[in-house]
Design an enzyme around this catalytic site. Structure first.
Site, PDB file in Angstrom:
ATOM      1  CG  ASP A  21      -2.440   0.532   0.878  1.00 15.38           C
ATOM      2  OD1 ASP A  21      -2.127   1.995   0.644  1.00 15.38           O
ATOM      3  OD2 ASP A  21      -3.573   0.026   0.996  1.00 15.38           O
TER       4      ASP A  21
ATOM      5  CG  HIS B 261     -15.217  -8.084  -9.634  1.00 21.12           C
ATOM      6  ND1 HIS B 261     -17.112  -7.847 -10.815  1.00 21.12           N
ATOM      7  CD2 HIS B 261     -15.282  -7.472  -8.876  1.00 21.12           C
ATOM      8  CE1 HIS B 261     -17.493  -7.704  -9.978  1.00 21.12           C
ATOM      9  NE2 HIS B 261     -16.768  -7.106  -9.278  1.00 21.12           N
TER      10      HIS B 261
HETATM   11  P1  NAI Z   1     -10.045   0.813  -0.796  1.00 17.17           P
HETATM   12  O1  NAI Z   1     -10.583   1.724  -0.822  1.00 17.17           O
HETATM   13  O2  NAI Z   1     -10.614  -0.078   1.007  1.00 17.17           O
HETATM   14  O3  NAI Z   1      -8.748   0.665  -0.811  1.00 17.17           O
HETATM   15  C1  NAI Z   1      -7.967   0.689  -1.988  1.00 17.17           C
HETATM   16  C2  NAI Z   1      -6.627   0.997  -1.454  1.00 17.17           C
HETATM   17  O4  NAI Z   1      -5.238   1.552  -2.167  1.00 17.17           O
HETATM   18  C3  NAI Z   1      -6.398   2.145   0.001  1.00 17.17           C
HETATM   19  O5  NAI Z   1      -5.671   0.897   1.040  1.00 17.17           O
HETATM   20  C4  NAI Z   1      -5.241   2.395  -0.763  1.00 17.17           C
HETATM   21  O6  NAI Z   1      -4.440   2.860   0.030  1.00 17.17           O
HETATM   22  C5  NAI Z   1      -4.684   1.475  -1.599  1.00 17.17           C
HETATM   23  N1  NAI Z   1      -3.837   2.691  -2.469  1.00 17.17           N
HETATM   24  C6  NAI Z   1      -4.182   3.699  -3.422  1.00 17.17           C
HETATM   25  N2  NAI Z   1      -2.772   4.517  -3.879  1.00 17.17           N
HETATM   26  C7  NAI Z   1      -2.442   3.109  -4.252  1.00 17.17           C
HETATM   27  C8  NAI Z   1      -0.745   2.704  -4.404  1.00 17.17           C
HETATM   28  N3  NAI Z   1      -0.224   3.721  -5.353  1.00 17.17           N
HETATM   29  N4  NAI Z   1      -0.165   2.152  -4.256  1.00 17.17           N
HETATM   30  C9  NAI Z   1      -0.325   1.103  -3.314  1.00 17.17           C
HETATM   31  N5  NAI Z   1      -1.684   1.183  -2.674  1.00 17.17           N
HETATM   32  C10 NAI Z   1      -2.188   2.344  -3.229  1.00 17.17           C
HETATM   33  O7  NAI Z   1     -10.781   0.109  -1.174  1.00 17.17           O
HETATM   34  P2  NAI Z   1     -11.800  -1.191  -2.283  1.00 17.17           P
HETATM   35  O8  NAI Z   1     -13.093  -0.898  -1.926  1.00 17.17           O
HETATM   36  O9  NAI Z   1     -10.793  -2.378  -1.737  1.00 17.17           O
HETATM   37  O10 NAI Z   1     -11.402  -0.971  -3.898  1.00 17.17           O
HETATM   38  C11 NAI Z   1     -10.631  -1.540  -4.528  1.00 17.17           C
HETATM   39  C12 NAI Z   1     -10.885  -1.570  -5.660  1.00 17.17           C
HETATM   40  O11 NAI Z   1     -11.848  -2.664  -5.329  1.00 17.17           O
HETATM   41  C13 NAI Z   1     -11.397  -1.245  -6.433  1.00 17.17           C
HETATM   42  O12 NAI Z   1     -10.727  -0.554  -8.387  1.00 17.17           O
HETATM   43  C14 NAI Z   1     -12.936  -1.416  -6.452  1.00 17.17           C
HETATM   44  O13 NAI Z   1     -13.539  -0.929  -7.146  1.00 17.17           O
HETATM   45  C15 NAI Z   1     -12.609  -2.798  -6.173  1.00 17.17           C
HETATM   46  N6  NAI Z   1     -14.124  -3.335  -6.074  1.00 17.17           N
HETATM   47  C16 NAI Z   1     -14.245  -3.284  -4.893  1.00 17.17           C
HETATM   48  C17 NAI Z   1     -15.245  -4.272  -4.490  1.00 17.17           C
HETATM   49  C18 NAI Z   1     -16.430  -3.839  -2.995  1.00 17.17           C
HETATM   50  O14 NAI Z   1     -17.257  -4.025  -3.319  1.00 17.17           O
HETATM   51  N7  NAI Z   1     -15.771  -2.621  -2.339  1.00 17.17           N
HETATM   52  C19 NAI Z   1     -15.927  -5.010  -4.884  1.00 17.17           C
HETATM   53  C20 NAI Z   1     -14.994  -5.795  -5.661  1.00 17.17           C
HETATM   54  C21 NAI Z   1     -13.866  -4.520  -6.803  1.00 17.17           C
END
Ligand code: NAI
Length: 714
Positions: free
Chosen positions: A344, A451
């Protein structure tokens, strides 16, 4: 099929269907068992005892589902006779007058356990791969080979229903022993010796407890005070558990058990047969067998995996983004023994992702399912980091950073020179088209959409999205990864929202559209759960956040392509207003269609009535329910027509496991197949719905073509 070896008066019956890899309740079994019990009866005076076991890896695999799924209502009488014949044979075995032992060398599920229950003693090999139980309820059926009648008499009504019958638990040997459906667990190598020993030391009258004089059911009959307090609440509890969804099997099981507990064995057994026939001739069992057995098996066996690519096993995965999804993905990968580097933006953020695994594992320890040593070993596989160089040696990358095309492309670029040169590259994006994302990525042929669904540790489905440049090699490898982490992959071609999000969108948007029309929101939610949705549409839209459909729409507008974006859907205006006018963005923000009070359960927001519903209109319940189901099924047909979907099985399994389409209907395409009047009936109904509620219900050309041609989705 049944080998007979007589040694010093002990007959060992070894079940071994020559034409199949497992023994099932087919014609071969019926014929072999008929002659076997006849011979046993003829020779019983010379016998000391009988051992029944199997030459296959499984003890006995249960009913023949191929046969069961073809039963029609007009076959009822014949099915009843067959079931009664199976039971007559087992009854001969248990009333033979000599001790009969089941030596359970492999899985004994369904009919397998029912054979064992007809024996006087059950010994199982101490092997954790062995499962025992009567899982019929999960296929919309009940254990009709004596399973209900005997477990009730063995364990009592309450334990039989709660611990064995109603949820169809698959038990490991030690669990089965603690429940009381087996009597001994012994090392596999000593199984037969233990069976012979038991027979040799037996000096009773070789009768089942329930055939002894004055036998009483453990825990009493429904007339006894303890059960009289428990039973009346039972149907209500069951309804609550199923949220009003019309699953017929649990109700039939409960009725057969309760009614059967008040009569003699033979009558109870016939009652059970009758309930079995009513389920087996119905549509719901067919839907469930089709999805949960045939389609699931085909998918897991690799129906959609390019066969020519050698099998791949991931060793070290880099997970980019340790948020909600990344943390869950790290957990399931580590659980499968894969080394994980969890990256992260800061060490603290990465650590937080790892802490998620610690939390899940602590629960396992608390429940006694995992030792502290194992937890340490598990956690040692996850390395949290903020340094991209730590991804050196990764042969697999799964990206789960924020939903931004630019950011996703940037994080892949960051690690391109660090990871293995042929590493598989996966994105967990839920909305960004894979093909355009691939444009900014080195080696687009190794790039694929993977996904996951939230919560990752509990959701079984993974949707693989093939972009224009994704190679067969990448697809096969991604498929293998999903199987390696013990999940079920469906494979779809790229599209905005892929398959699952598009179809899910039609459901939640339909719910929102109903609010706009003035339907009582309570009625909308209840209509959904009573149809069998595990969660209702307004609650689900809150869960994914109300801004999500708006983001998708805006991205689609920007790309000049509105397909799959719900741009002019009447539900979109409701989501839009809730966000922009009332700042209600969904569950994570603490307010959406629902209020989320800190000190109690969520409640539908009263403002919905004031600002949206105003003059309440009444829409027939059937229309509400069919609008939800039809919206999803029609979008599925469009996905099939556009080539987004590659198979009917992927559609059915994806809709049930990914987005909660009611399992009893067998998936979005099976719902059309099974609709009253078949495809023509479904098409006629779409036209009625279109006339009443909008052109989104007009039948797609593919559907009309298939209906006219007398075809089904198969
Ligand atoms: P989240 O906001 O909980 O987590 C995203 C993470 O990415 C954060 O911890 C952030 O610090 C990190 N991040 C940002 N820039 C970064 C970088 N340059 N290098 C490494 N880490 C970095 O989001 P979430 O919910 O986990 O979603 C992540 C992905 O999964 C998105 O693309 C979302 O569309 C997809 N997704 C989400 C679902 C859901 O139910 N929330 C279901 C299926 C897919």
């Amino acid at each position: 099929m049944i080998d007979w070896i007589n040694s010093n008066g002990i007959v060992t019956l070894t079940m071994d269907d020559p034409a199949a890899s497992a023994n099932t309740m087919n014609d071969t079994y019926l014929a072999a068992m008929a002659s076997t019990v006849e011979r046993l009866q003829a020779e019983k005076n010379d016998l000391v005892g009988v051992v029944i076991t199997s030459a296959k890896q499984t003890f006995f695999a249960g009913g023949n589902l191929q046969m069961l799924s073809q039963i029609q209502p007009e076959d009822a009488a014949e099915v009843f006779e067959t079931v009664e014949e199976v039971k007559r044979q087992l009854r001969v075995l248990e009333t033979l007058g000599v001790p009969v032992v089941a030596a359970i060398n492999g899985a004994a599920l369904g009919g397998g356990l029912e054979i064992a229950l007809a024996c006087h003693h059950r010994i199982v090999a101490d092997d954790n791969r062995i499962e025992l139980g009567v899982p019929e309820v999960t296929l919309g059926l009940l254990p009709g080979g004596g399973g209900i009648t005997r477990t009730v008499r063995l364990l009592g009504l309450q334990d039989a229903l709660m611990k064995v019958l109603l949820q169809g638990q698959r038990m490991k040997p030690s669990h089965a022993l603690s429940v009381g459906i087996v009597d001994e667990v012994v090392p596999a190598a000593e199984l037969l010796a233990a069976a012979y020993r038991w027979i040799e030391s037996y000096d009773g009258d070789a009768k089942q407890p329930w055939d002894r004089d004055g036998y009483k059911i453990p825990g009493g009959t429904p007339a006894s005070p303890k059960l009289a307090a428990f039973l009346p609440a039972f149907p209500a509890n069951l309804r609550k558990q199923l949220k009003g969804a019309p699953y017929p099997a649990p109700k039939a099981i409960m009725s057969a058990a309760v009614e059967g507990s008040q009569v003699d064995f033979a009558t109870a057994s016939r009652i059970e047969s009758r309930y079995f026939v009513s389920l087996a001739t119905g549509q719901i069992a067919k839907n469930m067998i089709n999805a949960f057995f045939f389609e699931l098996q085909a998918i897991n066996a690799g129906a959609s995996r390019p066969a020519e690519v050698p099998k791949y096993q991931a060793r070290k995965v880099g997970v980019l983004g340790a948020g909600m999804m990344g943390a869950g993905i790290a957990y399931v990968c580590a659980k499968a023994g894969i080394e994980v580097v969890l990256k992260d933006v800061s060490p603290a953020a990465a650590e937080k992702g790892k802490a998620y695994s610690e939390k899940l594992l602590a629960k396992q320890v608390q429940k006694g399912r995992m030792s502290v040593d194992k937890v340490e070993e598990f956690l040692s596989r996850i390395t949290p980091t903020a340094d991209p160089n730590d991804l050196a040696g990764c042969d697999l990358v799964i990206e789960a950073v924020f939903e931004s095309e630019e950011l996703k492309q940037k994080v892949f670029a960051e690690i391109a020179g660090v990871i293995e040169p042929d590493a598989l590259l996966c994105s967990n994006t839920s909305t960004l088209p894979i093909t355009s994302l691939a444009d900014g990525i080195d080696r687009p042929d190794d790039f694929i959409g993977m996904h996951f669904f939230s919560p990752v540790d509990r959701m079984q489905l993974v949707e693989l999205i093939v972009g224009e440049k994704t190679s067969d090699r990448a697809l096969a490898k991604a498929y293998d990864v999903v199987r390696q982490i013990k999940k079920t992959p469906i494979v779809v071609n790229d599209s905005r929202g892929f398959f699952t999000s598009r179809v899910f969108g039609t459901l939640v948007m339909e719910g929102a559209a109903m609010v706009a029309e003035g339907v009582n929101p309570v009625t909308i939610e209840r209509a959904a759960t009573q149809l069998g949705f595990p969660a209702p549409p307004l609650a689900m839209l809150d869960e994914v956040t109300l801004t999500l459909p708006m983001k998708i729409r805006d991205a689609a507008r920007a790309a000049g392509d509105s397909a799959g974006a719900f741009d002019d859907h009447p539900g979109m205006a409701v989501a839009d207003r809730l966000v922009t006018e009332f700042d209600r963005r969904g569950k994570a923000a603490g307010a959406g269609f629902y209020d989320y009070p800190a000190d109690g359960p969520k409640q539908l927001w009263p403002g919905l009535w004031e600002h949206f519903v105003r003059a309440e209109v009444e829409v027939p319940l059937l229309d509400l329910q069919e609008r939800m189901a039809f919206a999803m099924s029609l979008e599925t047909v469009k996905c099939l027509d556009e080539g987004v979907l590659r198979s009917v099985a992927d559609a059915n399994i994806g809709s049930i496991f990914g987005i909660g389409f009611p399992p009893l209907h067998g998936g979005t395409l099976q719902y059309i197949n099974a609709y009253e009047g078949g495809l023509p009936g479904f098409v006629a109904r779409t036209r009625e719905l279109a006339a009443a509620y909008g052109s989104r219900f007009e039948p797609p050309a593919l559907l009309v073509r298939k209906a006219d041609a007398g075809e089904k989705f198969a």
